[in-house]
Write an enzyme that holds these catalytic residues in place. Structure first.
Site, short mmCIF file in Angstrom:
data_model
loop_
_atom_site.label_atom_id
_atom_site.label_comp_id
_atom_site.label_asym_id
_atom_site.label_seq_id
_atom_site.Cartn_x
_atom_site.Cartn_y
_atom_site.Cartn_z
N CYS A 158 -20.55 45.19 -38.09
CA CYS A 158 -22.08 45.35 -38.07
C CYS A 158 -22.47 46.48 -37.22
CB CYS A 158 -22.92 44.58 -37.72
SG CYS A 158 -22.79 44.00 -35.72
N LYS A 193 10.66 9.30 -33.95
CA LYS A 193 12.39 11.17 -33.79
C LYS A 193 11.23 11.66 -32.66
CE LYS A 193 15.47 13.51 -35.46
NZ LYS A 193 15.51 14.34 -34.06
N LYS A 203 11.95 13.98 -41.71
CA LYS A 203 11.38 14.59 -40.44
C LYS A 203 9.86 15.23 -41.22
CE LYS A 203 13.48 17.70 -37.94
NZ LYS A 203 14.32 17.76 -37.21
O1 D41 Z 1 13.60 9.87 -30.78
C1 D41 Z 1 14.94 10.45 -31.10
N1 D41 Z 1 15.32 11.54 -30.69
C2 D41 Z 1 16.14 9.16 -31.57
C3 D41 Z 1 17.46 10.28 -31.90
C4 D41 Z 1 16.22 8.50 -32.15
N2 D41 Z 1 14.86 7.27 -32.58
N3 D41 Z 1 16.65 7.43 -32.50
C5 D41 Z 1 18.47 8.47 -32.68
N4 D41 Z 1 19.22 7.43 -33.30
C6 D41 Z 1 20.82 7.80 -33.10
C7 D41 Z 1 21.76 7.43 -33.70
C8 D41 Z 1 21.19 6.37 -35.09
C9 D41 Z 1 22.94 7.70 -34.32
C10 D41 Z 1 21.41 6.34 -32.28
C11 D41 Z 1 18.47 9.69 -32.44
C12 D41 Z 1 19.75 10.02 -32.37
N5 D41 Z 1 20.56 8.83 -32.83
C13 D41 Z 1 20.59 11.37 -31.89
N6 D41 Z 1 19.56 11.92 -30.87
C14 D41 Z 1 20.37 13.23 -31.32
C15 D41 Z 1 21.04 13.53 -31.24
C16 D41 Z 1 21.47 11.96 -32.30
#
Ligand code: D41
Length: 688
Positions: free
Chosen positions: A428, A132, A331
């Site tokens: 000191c 993420k 997270k």
């Molecule tokens: O790496 C990310 N921030 C990330 C965001 C990710 N690896 N996958 C994501 N997949 C989605 C869906 C499942 C809705 C296609 C996302 C996000 N959404 C996302 N980022 C911001 C809002 C949603």
């Protein structure tokens, strides 16, 4: 993947007779795209930067001379354009959804259970697991293979048109690498900045006297949302794809993993840190693995994302409100948090360094509760303008000590107070001094007078990478020093069972364990021993080099500055520090006492004294084009002869080697009176 214009490319390549401008432009574009992709997406550079620049400039000139050749997918469109008054609104054809967050193992188990309940008759689900990224979600629209629009996520339904800015992102292909592109493809992913690029950007901002960014995410956001795309072009943004919007004129891949593989084949950047795993246990294992490697990744992530891999299964799961039921973001504990600075105190390190420390209202960050955060030094406190009473952003990444990143201007109270560096050591009472040109203020009491320095030095001596005395921690050293039971590391080996057992929270058993650990530590290596001495500027790797080079402690103790300078990676500052350490009779006595107490290591033969290299200690700057040597070649020859090559001219520069079209560096050399050589002059020096 075959480029559509590769046929023309071959025809118009070097050696072909008089290519047409159109043919030459097509060849240049194909070449530039190929090298750019190798560099920015595959991380495998194929040509030197200078050669790339040459091809690039040729294409630029060609397009200027023949405006009819301009094309939206030309690499020359990456340099930014005139500033916009505002961003246009873009409505996403398929809305960009949000993603549900989870924080605990239980959240993951519940997610997996819901998925299995909905899919029925499936014991274990295959999931695509990925990172993420902590950046900004973006949609890239390709029509017939050409990038036509890029838009931010916005509220998910409408975002902002940032096409000109996105064009400057080198890893984003302006044309998909395929012969039969889909009519429409919306690639979704995250725009962000690598940690190293962020550090370089902030260094540049600082030098230019401009505002620094708080973290890579803010830097990426600030760079992407620039109305002047020429600024964005200078900002090293990156992109990784993770999803899809509209698709017309091509078959939808059967799984998320297949989608990402398809992207890779099209030249769209996809992060390699991804896996298909089975069931909740597979998800948790992925989470733990990435969690352990988080700090070492080149970019910030704030978690991992799990998606049901099979697209048909995804469809079946559908959505709740605005988030898909097939996906979950797991997270990590946040690495940044805001809290209140209740006071700013100072800490005295083992070298006497005085570090300002913010005393904070307790805050949970990076997985632990933090009450103190370093402010590094006096100048940093001023630069970041941190005051008592401020609300600040605190960062704790990995095992790094927590630091104060910035204050929140809107939340500064009227009575916020500035930090004042004390004039005497809080431990000191000796005067605190700060030599001019140094960033660090120090307690002048030294080891003899200052208990804080003694404690710090002893803790370093017994630490794991030094003498490795297990079970001798903070609290024990604190008591031993406060009760005047020990002053130097040699005293440690004189401790008896009775004295130890009388200390707080020590029983006979644990006292005996400490004695055993001390006994065991006597058998060590020269590198560990040198490191344990705590010589200024001598870290673990320098200690290893010194041990390797000198073999015996007596050889090192007698080494001259010149001899020390021959050791790999040792410069004048470190050599001076080592020499003055061994010039101090107290240190010699300490080493004798430690040896007398039984500390020992295997000796080795010292390395032969090499003749100093001819360009040793000389710093060169190369500028312009030399008649016969490429710049890399010249640099390699200089380095082989013991010289160093630097990128900028200063008073320390020994020679500037200037070729044709040398610019500002040559001027600077003349201004500073630095010797300027041409290629022949350099060759002469190398022969001497
Ligand atoms: O790496 C990310 N921030 C990330 C965001 C990710 N690896 N996958 C994501 N997949 C989605 C869906 C499942 C809705 C296609 C996302 C996000 N959404 C996302 N980022 C911001 C809002 C949603």
């Amino acid at each position: 993947m075959v480029q559509p214009d590769l046929f023309t490319a071959q025809q118009a390549g070097p050696g072909a007779a008089a290519p047409t401008p159109a043919g030459r432009a097509a060849w240049l574009r194909a070449e530039l795209n190929r090298h750019g992709h190798a560099y920015y997406v595959l991380d495998q550079p194929t040509i030197p930067d200078a050669e790339y620049d040459l091809l690039f400039r040729e294409l630029q000139e060609l397009e200027q001379a023949h405006p009819e050749l301009a094309s939206p997918d030309s690499p020359t469109r990456r340099v930014g354009a005139a500033p916009l008054a505002q961003f246009a609104q873009v409505t996403h054809t398929v809305p960009m959804l949000s993603i549900n967050n989870g924080f605990s193992d239980d959240d993951v188990l519940a997610f997996d259970r819901r998925v299995r309940e909905t899919l029925k008759e499936i014991d274990e689900v295959d999931y695509a697991a990925e990172l993420k990224f902590d950046g900004l979600a973006i949609n890239l629209r390709y029509e017939n293979g050409v990038l036509v629009r890029a838009a931010t996520r916005g509220d998910g339904a409408t975002g902002e048109d940032v096409t000109v800015n996105i064009r400057t992102v080198r890893s984003i292909c302006l044309r998909l690498q395929t012969d039969n592109p889909p009519q429409v493809l919306d690639v979704r992913g995250e725009v962000m900045m690598y940690k190293a690029d962020f550090a370089r950007l902030n260094a540049r901002q600082r030098e230019a006297g401009q505002r620094e960014f708080v973290n890579p995410r803010n830097a990426a956001a600030g760079s992407l949302r620039q109305l002047d795309s020429r600024i964005t072009a200078q900002r090293s943004l990156r992109f990784f794809a993770y999803g899809i919007g509209s698709l017309e004129g091509a078959e939808m891949p059967a799984s998320h993993a297949a989608l990402l593989d398809w992207y890779v084949s099209l030249g769209v950047p996809v992060c390699a840190e991804r896996a298909v795993v089975r069931g909740a246990q597979g998800l948790l294992a992925f989470y733990r693995d990435i969690g352990q490697r988080r700090a070492a990744l080149p970019w910030d992530i704030d978690g991992v994302v799990y998606k049901v891999n099979d697209l048909a299964q995804q469809q079946k799961l559908g959505f709740v409100s605005r988030a898909p039921r097939f996906a979950m973001a797991h997270k990590f504990p946040a690495e940044e948090a805001t809290t209140l600075v209740q006071d700013i105190g100072v800490q005295v390190g083992r070298t006497g360094a005085i570090t300002p420390v913010a005393r904070l209202a307790p805050v949970f960050v990076g997985g632990v509760t933090v009450t103190n955060a370093t402010l590094h030094n006096e100048d940093e406190v001023r630069r970041k303008d941190i005051r008592i009473g401020d609300t600040v952003i605190v960062r704790r990444a990995g095992d790094v000590i927590p630091e104060v990143v910035a204050h929140v201007p809107e939340r500064r109270p009227a009575d916020a107070r500035q930090f004042v560096m004390p004039s005497s050591c809080p431990v000191c009472g000796s005067p605190i001094v700060r030599p001019e040109e140094e960033a660090i203020a120090r307690c002048s009491g030294g080891w003899m007078k200052c208990a804080a320095q003694r404690k710090g030095g002893l803790l370093h001596f017994v630490s794991r990478r030094a003498m490795d005395v297990e079970g001798l921690g903070d609290q024990l050293v604190e008591q031993l020093v406060d009760k005047n039971l020990i002053a130097t590391p040699a005293d440690l080996y004189k401790l008896g069972l009775v004295a130890l057992a009388e200390l707080d929270r020590m029983a006979d058993k644990s006292a005996q364990n400490v004695l055993d650990a001390l006994e065991k530590s006597k058998s060590t290596t020269l590198a560990r021993f040198i490191y344990a001495l705590g010589i200024r500027h001598v870290g673990e790797s320098t200690a290893k080099e010194l041990a390797r080079h000198f073999g015996r402690i007596d050889e090192l103790m007698q080494a001259s500055d010149e001899r020390l300078l021959q050791v790999a990676d040792i410069g004048p500052v470190v050599a001076r520090s080592v020499r003055s350490f061994f010039d101090d009779p107290l240190n010699i006595e300490l080493i004798e006492q430690l040896r007398a107490a039984g500390v020992h290591w295997p000796d080795a033969e010292p390395m032969a004294m090499a003749a100093p290299k001819p360009l040793h200690g000389k710093i060169f700057v190369l500028t312009g084009t030399l008649p016969t040597m490429a710049r890399d070649q010249a640099a390699a020859l200089i380095e082989a002869a013991g010289g160093k090559v630097s990128g900028s001219v200063s008073k320390k520069t020994s020679y500037v080697v200037a070729g044709e079209e040398a610019g500002s560096k040559l001027a600077k050399a003349q201004e500073l009176g630095v010797t300027v050589l041409d290629e022949d002059g350099l060759k002469q020096l190398l022969r001497e």
